[in-house]
Design a protein around this motif. Structure first.
Motif, PDB file in Angstrom:
ATOM      1  N   THR A   1       0.804  -1.220   0.000  1.00  0.00           N
ATOM      2  CA  THR A   1       0.000   0.000   0.000  1.00  0.00           C
ATOM      3  C   THR A   1       0.837   1.271   0.000  1.00  0.00           C
ATOM      4  N   ALA A   2       2.066   1.213   0.521  1.00  0.00           N
ATOM      5  CA  ALA A   2       2.931   2.402   0.569  1.00  0.00           C
ATOM      6  C   ALA A   2       3.763   2.474  -0.707  1.00  0.00           C
ATOM      7  N   VAL A   3       3.064   2.674  -1.808  1.00  0.00           N
ATOM      8  CA  VAL A   3       3.685   2.672  -3.135  1.00  0.00           C
ATOM      9  C   VAL A   3       3.625   4.077  -3.726  1.00  0.00           C
ATOM     10  N   PRO A   4       4.399   4.363  -4.765  1.00  0.00           N
ATOM     11  CA  PRO A   4       4.318   5.686  -5.387  1.00  0.00           C
ATOM     12  C   PRO A   4       2.892   6.037  -5.805  1.00  0.00           C
ATOM     13  N   GLY A   5       2.494   7.262  -5.504  1.00  0.00           N
ATOM     14  CA  GLY A   5       1.161   7.741  -5.856  1.00  0.00           C
ATOM     15  C   GLY A   5       0.098   7.469  -4.817  1.00  0.00           C
ATOM     16  N   ALA A   6       0.407   6.704  -3.763  1.00  0.00           N
ATOM     17  CA  ALA A   6      -0.573   6.412  -2.722  1.00  0.00           C
ATOM     18  C   ALA A   6      -0.834   7.653  -1.872  1.00  0.00           C
ATOM     19  N   ASP A   7      -1.982   7.644  -1.169  1.00  0.00           N
ATOM     20  CA  ASP A   7      -2.358   8.831  -0.399  1.00  0.00           C
ATOM     21  C   ASP A   7      -1.583   8.979   0.902  1.00  0.00           C
ATOM     22  N   CYS A   8      -0.639   8.075   1.167  1.00  0.00           N
ATOM     23  CA  CYS A   8       0.200   8.225   2.359  1.00  0.00           C
ATOM     24  C   CYS A   8       1.332   9.224   2.139  1.00  0.00           C
ATOM     25  N   TRP A   9       1.481   9.730   0.907  1.00  0.00           N
ATOM     26  CA  TRP A   9       2.572  10.654   0.598  1.00  0.00           C
ATOM     27  C   TRP A   9       2.080  12.077   0.432  1.00  0.00           C
ATOM     28  N   ASN A  10       2.811  13.021   0.985  1.00  0.00           N
ATOM     29  CA  ASN A  10       2.495  14.438   0.818  1.00  0.00           C
ATOM     30  C   ASN A  10       2.792  14.908  -0.600  1.00  0.00           C
ATOM     31  N   PRO A  11       2.168  16.005  -1.033  1.00  0.00           N
ATOM     32  CA  PRO A  11       2.480  16.571  -2.350  1.00  0.00           C
ATOM     33  C   PRO A  11       3.977  16.846  -2.493  1.00  0.00           C
ATOM     34  N   GLY A  12       4.493  16.493  -3.644  1.00  0.00           N
ATOM     35  CA  GLY A  12       5.919  16.641  -3.895  1.00  0.00           C
ATOM     36  C   GLY A  12       6.728  15.403  -3.562  1.00  0.00           C
ATOM     37  N   TYR A  13       6.090  14.444  -2.874  1.00  0.00           N
ATOM     38  CA  TYR A  13       6.786  13.214  -2.490  1.00  0.00           C
ATOM     39  C   TYR A  13       6.049  11.976  -3.000  1.00  0.00           C
ATOM     40  N   GLU A  14       5.269  12.160  -4.071  1.00  0.00           N
ATOM     41  CA  GLU A  14       4.458  11.062  -4.569  1.00  0.00           C
ATOM     42  C   GLU A  14       5.279   9.909  -5.152  1.00  0.00           C
ATOM     43  N   ASP A  15       6.559  10.150  -5.441  1.00  0.00           N
ATOM     44  CA  ASP A  15       7.394   9.070  -5.981  1.00  0.00           C
ATOM     45  C   ASP A  15       8.053   8.243  -4.882  1.00  0.00           C
ATOM     46  N   SER A  16       7.707   8.498  -3.625  1.00  0.00           N
ATOM     47  CA  SER A  16       8.274   7.747  -2.504  1.00  0.00           C
ATOM     48  C   SER A  16       7.622   6.367  -2.405  1.00  0.00           C
ATOM     49  N   LEU A  17       8.257   5.500  -1.649  1.00  0.00           N
ATOM     50  CA  LEU A  17       7.665   4.191  -1.384  1.00  0.00           C
ATOM     51  C   LEU A  17       8.227   3.645  -0.083  1.00  0.00           C
ATOM     52  N   GLY A  18       7.507   2.680   0.492  1.00  0.00           N
ATOM     53  CA  GLY A  18       8.029   1.951   1.638  1.00  0.00           C
ATOM     54  C   GLY A  18       7.405   2.324   2.964  1.00  0.00           C
ATOM     55  N   VAL A  19       7.739   1.525   3.972  1.00  0.00           N
ATOM     56  CA  VAL A  19       7.123   1.637   5.290  1.00  0.00           C
ATOM     57  C   VAL A  19       8.165   1.989   6.347  1.00  0.00           C
ATOM     58  N   GLN A  20       7.655   2.487   7.467  1.00  0.00           N
ATOM     59  CA  GLN A  20       8.488   2.717   8.643  1.00  0.00           C
ATOM     60  C   GLN A  20       7.784   2.087   9.834  1.00  0.00           C
ATOM     61  N   TYR A  21       8.323   0.970  10.304  1.00  0.00           N
ATOM     62  CA  TYR A  21       7.726   0.238  11.411  1.00  0.00           C
ATOM     63  C   TYR A  21       8.464   0.456  12.730  1.00  0.00           C
ATOM     64  N   GLU A  22       9.534   1.218  12.717  1.00  0.00           N
ATOM     65  CA  GLU A  22      10.252   1.552  13.957  1.00  0.00           C
ATOM     66  C   GLU A  22      10.847   2.946  13.808  1.00  0.00           C
ATOM     67  N   GLY A  23      11.239   3.535  14.928  1.00  0.00           N
ATOM     68  CA  GLY A  23      11.840   4.853  14.897  1.00  0.00           C
ATOM     69  C   GLY A  23      13.169   4.858  14.158  1.00  0.00           C
TER      70      GLY A  23
END
Length: 331
Positions: free
Chosen positions: A221-243
């Motif tokens: 679900t954390a893929v490019p274009g998903a709604d988890c990314w802020n504008p300007g960072y839509e090409d990001s991907l991946g998860v963060q499960y720890e600090g």
């Protein structure tokens, strides 16, 4: 500086393995964690067919001599150049211990490694990728040490994950200048502990930055274009499960990297259950996938990370996931 040849007309593929981190006992024949690591690495090599294997730290724990030697022997079996940097657990044994492991590694036929200046660590070195006599890309392997002291808000001295030192950043700029003198303006960094700007990139990119929303994300679900990314960072991907396990205050490292204008990719390990990639102010910051079950892991983030280098430098970086559910099912 170590030079490796790129075949014209073909990408040069770097397979990064992070945090294999098996202890002596886990290298016992038939141990589940050994089987997971060996299956993961063999699958990745068959799939990627890399020209270079890098290991971004925490190869084991300091003092586990058998584990360090077994890993080196295993990597040598593939007859592919392999290059390590040290992580915090490797460095816990101190400079003399790391030096002794480095000496043993330098006897291995396929290990490409340079100790470098001992005043800035062990294993700060450059791998130049050359095509038709020209250096097309440089890979800077950097020792990120173990722990550094800091003073907390109450005036108490504490220990935090280490930061790169000023002399290291001077070394970094010198290597960039040397590569530019060879006509190479493209570099990547491989190291273990993330520098502080990983925190800034995460805060800038993730739209769902509260812990509960963050933990609901998956690699699917954390893929490019998903709604988890802020504008300007839509090409990001991946998860963060720890600090993010960086130094506690801004170390200024990113600003030097950004302003020097050569490094476009930084690949780190250390945080075993983070795997995001965020293009932050022109530099792609990457958490490598962890290879295997050593120390702690989550099977959905098992695998390796590939840096693809073309005739004009690094072209892209991507994850290769490896499913080991069959081994897990065996118990």
């Amino acid at each position: 500086m170590i030079t490796l040849k790129k075949t014209p007309g073909k990408p040069f593929l770097v397979l990064n393995l992070s945090d294999p981190q098996l202890g002596d006992g886990e290298w016992t024949e038939g141990h589940r964690n050994r089987r997971i690591l060996e299956t993961t690495v063999k699958t990745l090599i068959e799939r990627v067919k890399p020209d270079l294997i890098t290991v971004s730290g925490d190869l084991s724990w300091a003092g586990n001599d058998y584990a360090y030697d077994m890993l080196a022997d295993f990597l040598d079996t593939f007859a592919i150049p392999w290059a390590p940097v040290w992580g915090n657990h490797d460095n816990q044994g101190g400079p003399e211990y790391i030096d002794s492991v480095a000496d043993r590694y330098l006897t291995h036929k396929y290990c490409v490694y340079e100790k470098g200046d001992p005043t800035i660590g062990n294993g700060n070195y450059v791998i130049a990728v050359e095509e038709n006599g020209c250096v097309v890309s440089g890979i800077l392997m950097i020792d990120s040490h173990d722990r550094d002291p800091y003073t907390d808000a109450d005036g108490n001295e504490q220990l935090a994950w280490a930061r790169l030192t000023e002399p290291q950043m001077t070394w970094y700029k010198e290597q960039i200048a040397a590569l530019r003198a060879m006509g190479c303006g493209d570099t990547s960094i491989i190291m273990h502990i993330p520098f502080y700007a990983y925190n800034n990139a995460y805060r800038a990119a993730y739209a769902k930055s509260d812990e509960e929303s963050r933990k609901q994300l998956t690699p699917e679900t954390a893929v490019p274009g998903a709604d988890c990314w802020n504008p300007g960072y839509e090409d990001s991907l991946g998860v963060q499960y720890e600090g993010i396990g960086s130094y506690v205050t801004d170390d200024g490292v990113f600003e030097i990297i950004r302003d020097t204008g050569s490094t476009r990719h930084v690949i780190v390990g250390h945080d075993h259950i983070n795997n995001w990639m965020i293009n932050y102010q022109g530099v792609k910051l990457v958490f490598s996938l962890k290879a295997g079950a050593g120390c702690y892991w989550t099977p959905v983030l098992n695998g390796g990370t590939v840096l693809q280098i073309g005739s004009d430098g690094a072209e892209c970086v991507y994850h290769e996931f490896v499913d080991v559910s069959d081994i897990l099912a065996e118990g």
